[in-house]
Design a protein around this motif. Sequence first.
Motif, mmCIF file in Angstrom:
data_model
loop_
_atom_site.group_PDB
_atom_site.id
_atom_site.type_symbol
_atom_site.label_atom_id
_atom_site.label_comp_id
_atom_site.label_asym_id
_atom_site.label_seq_id
_atom_site.Cartn_x
_atom_site.Cartn_y
_atom_site.Cartn_z
ATOM 1 N N TYR A 142 -1.693 17.978 19.824
ATOM 2 C CA TYR A 142 -2.111 19.302 19.353
ATOM 3 C C TYR A 142 -2.178 19.418 17.832
ATOM 4 O O TYR A 142 -2.197 20.514 17.284
ATOM 5 N N VAL A 143 -2.240 18.269 17.161
ATOM 6 C CA VAL A 143 -2.465 18.246 15.710
ATOM 7 C C VAL A 143 -3.938 17.880 15.503
ATOM 8 O O VAL A 143 -4.342 16.749 15.754
ATOM 9 N N PRO A 144 -4.772 18.817 15.070
ATOM 10 C CA PRO A 144 -6.219 18.602 15.080
ATOM 11 C C PRO A 144 -6.727 17.794 13.894
ATOM 12 O O PRO A 144 -6.053 17.628 12.882
ATOM 13 N N LYS A 145 -7.957 17.290 14.061
ATOM 14 C CA LYS A 145 -8.688 16.819 12.893
ATOM 15 C C LYS A 145 -8.748 17.981 11.899
ATOM 16 O O LYS A 145 -8.895 19.128 12.309
ATOM 17 N N PRO A 146 -8.614 17.733 10.600
ATOM 18 C CA PRO A 146 -8.656 16.436 9.926
ATOM 19 C C PRO A 146 -7.292 15.799 9.632
ATOM 20 O O PRO A 146 -7.193 14.967 8.732
ATOM 21 N N ASP A 147 -6.234 16.161 10.352
ATOM 22 C CA ASP A 147 -4.957 15.510 10.105
ATOM 23 C C ASP A 147 -5.101 14.013 10.393
ATOM 24 O O ASP A 147 -5.600 13.620 11.460
ATOM 25 N N PRO A 148 -4.640 13.130 9.485
ATOM 26 C CA PRO A 148 -4.835 11.690 9.667
ATOM 27 C C PRO A 148 -4.152 11.118 10.905
ATOM 28 O O PRO A 148 -4.563 10.061 11.408
ATOM 29 N N SER A 149 -3.125 11.784 11.420
ATOM 30 C CA SER A 149 -2.375 11.222 12.547
ATOM 31 C C SER A 149 -3.256 11.006 13.772
ATOM 32 O O SER A 149 -3.072 10.016 14.510
ATOM 33 N N GLY A 150 -4.210 11.888 14.008
ATOM 34 C CA GLY A 150 -5.086 11.739 15.167
ATOM 35 C C GLY A 150 -5.982 10.516 15.066
ATOM 36 O O GLY A 150 -6.242 9.839 16.068
ATOM 37 N N TYR A 151 -6.447 10.214 13.875
ATOM 38 C CA TYR A 151 -7.303 9.054 13.647
ATOM 39 C C TYR A 151 -6.497 7.765 13.830
ATOM 40 O O TYR A 151 -6.984 6.801 14.439
ATOM 41 N N ASP A 152 -5.278 7.775 13.314
ATOM 42 C CA ASP A 152 -4.416 6.604 13.464
ATOM 43 C C ASP A 152 -4.090 6.360 14.935
ATOM 44 O O ASP A 152 -4.112 5.218 15.415
ATOM 45 N N ALA A 153 -3.789 7.453 15.664
ATOM 46 C CA ALA A 153 -3.467 7.322 17.084
ATOM 47 C C ALA A 153 -4.681 6.827 17.873
ATOM 48 O O ALA A 153 -4.547 5.982 18.766
ATOM 49 N N PHE A 168 -19.163 9.937 13.801
ATOM 50 C CA PHE A 168 -20.179 10.979 13.668
ATOM 51 C C PHE A 168 -19.514 12.339 13.842
ATOM 52 O O PHE A 168 -18.832 12.568 14.841
ATOM 53 N N GLU A 169 -19.751 13.260 12.906
ATOM 54 C CA GLU A 169 -19.006 14.525 12.908
ATOM 55 C C GLU A 169 -19.816 15.596 12.184
ATOM 56 O O GLU A 169 -20.434 15.325 11.155
ATOM 57 N N ASP A 170 -19.798 16.831 12.734
ATOM 58 C CA ASP A 170 -20.526 17.926 12.085
ATOM 59 C C ASP A 170 -19.701 18.644 11.026
ATOM 60 O O ASP A 170 -20.266 19.348 10.188
ATOM 61 N N MET A 171 -18.365 18.494 11.063
ATOM 62 C CA MET A 171 -17.499 19.125 10.072
ATOM 63 C C MET A 171 -17.187 18.111 8.977
ATOM 64 O O MET A 171 -16.451 17.136 9.214
ATOM 65 N N ALA A 172 -17.739 18.326 7.802
ATOM 66 C CA ALA A 172 -17.615 17.334 6.734
ATOM 67 C C ALA A 172 -16.164 16.969 6.449
ATOM 68 O O ALA A 172 -15.838 15.791 6.243
ATOM 69 N N ARG A 173 -15.268 17.948 6.435
ATOM 70 C CA ARG A 173 -13.876 17.676 6.075
ATOM 71 C C ARG A 173 -13.217 16.713 7.050
ATOM 72 O O ARG A 173 -12.253 16.029 6.689
ATOM 73 N N ASN A 174 -13.725 16.630 8.284
ATOM 74 C CA ASN A 174 -13.129 15.737 9.272
ATOM 75 C C ASN A 174 -13.507 14.280 9.061
ATOM 76 O O ASN A 174 -12.985 13.393 9.743
ATOM 77 N N LEU A 175 -14.403 14.028 8.116
ATOM 78 C CA LEU A 175 -14.797 12.657 7.810
ATOM 79 C C LEU A 175 -13.887 12.008 6.775
ATOM 80 O O LEU A 175 -13.821 10.779 6.692
ATOM 81 N N ARG A 176 -13.182 12.805 5.997
ATOM 82 C CA ARG A 176 -12.337 12.245 4.939
ATOM 83 C C ARG A 176 -11.297 11.244 5.473
ATOM 84 O O ARG A 176 -11.193 10.119 4.956
ATOM 85 N N PRO A 177 -10.514 11.599 6.512
ATOM 86 C CA PRO A 177 -9.525 10.642 7.011
ATOM 87 C C PRO A 177 -10.167 9.406 7.635
ATOM 88 O O PRO A 177 -9.579 8.311 7.584
ATOM 89 N N ALA A 178 -11.346 9.577 8.235
ATOM 90 C CA ALA A 178 -12.035 8.424 8.816
ATOM 91 C C ALA A 178 -12.429 7.427 7.726
ATOM 92 O O ALA A 178 -12.232 6.217 7.866
ATOM 93 N N LYS A 179 -12.974 7.950 6.637
ATOM 94 C CA LYS A 179 -13.355 7.090 5.519
ATOM 95 C C LYS A 179 -12.123 6.420 4.903
ATOM 96 O O LYS A 179 -12.174 5.242 4.512
#
Length: 221
Positions: A142-153, A168-179
Amino acid sequence: MLPALSHVDSWIFDLDNTLYPAKADLFALIDVKMGEYIQGLLGCDPVLARETQKRYFIEHGTTLSGLMHHHGIEPREFLDYVHDISMERLEVDPALNAAIEALPGRKLIFTNGDADYAGRVLEKLGLSDAFELIHDIHACQYVPKPDPSGYDALCKIHDIDPARAAFFEDMARNLRPAKAIGMATIWVNNGSEAGNHDHHPDFIDFETDHLTPFLADILGK
């Protein structure tokens, strides 16, 4: 294949306003349900409910996260309520579906929604069998994007090498942790509400206003 993405073997897609156009506006239906829920929870009028909803969305990444933080709500009850909407606004895009099928490697969904809702969306879009798995808000604790923990998990649980992944993402801020962890990033800038919030070119590799022709271009079709 476009050379800049020829190394990718894991294709990760957000769901809402990414796999279908933002103009379908499913969120308008979800907004109504969220407003009803918040009115019942807080005993407030519709105006305050909407102000609360939007503030939590901006400050916490999702309205759910804000409600959990400030009011300790039970997430499954909320998600079941707000996602109980019609899917009639969605249409199959045969060209998009064919392009997704043609991508070499794994295909996954990473969404701040839940898997049940995502499954209904994918079914309506004709994409039920297109993706290996759905990494949803439950999987992210229940910790949403853009928190980095979800990407790591996502990467750890599903054995994804971020250096060989595209998101691929429509919310620009959610791309920061991916990059930040090495993924190639594609911003589907198609008019989503607050889609350009915290936008910065440093963490966006590609930008498109429509996913279908972009995939055709990178596949050389």
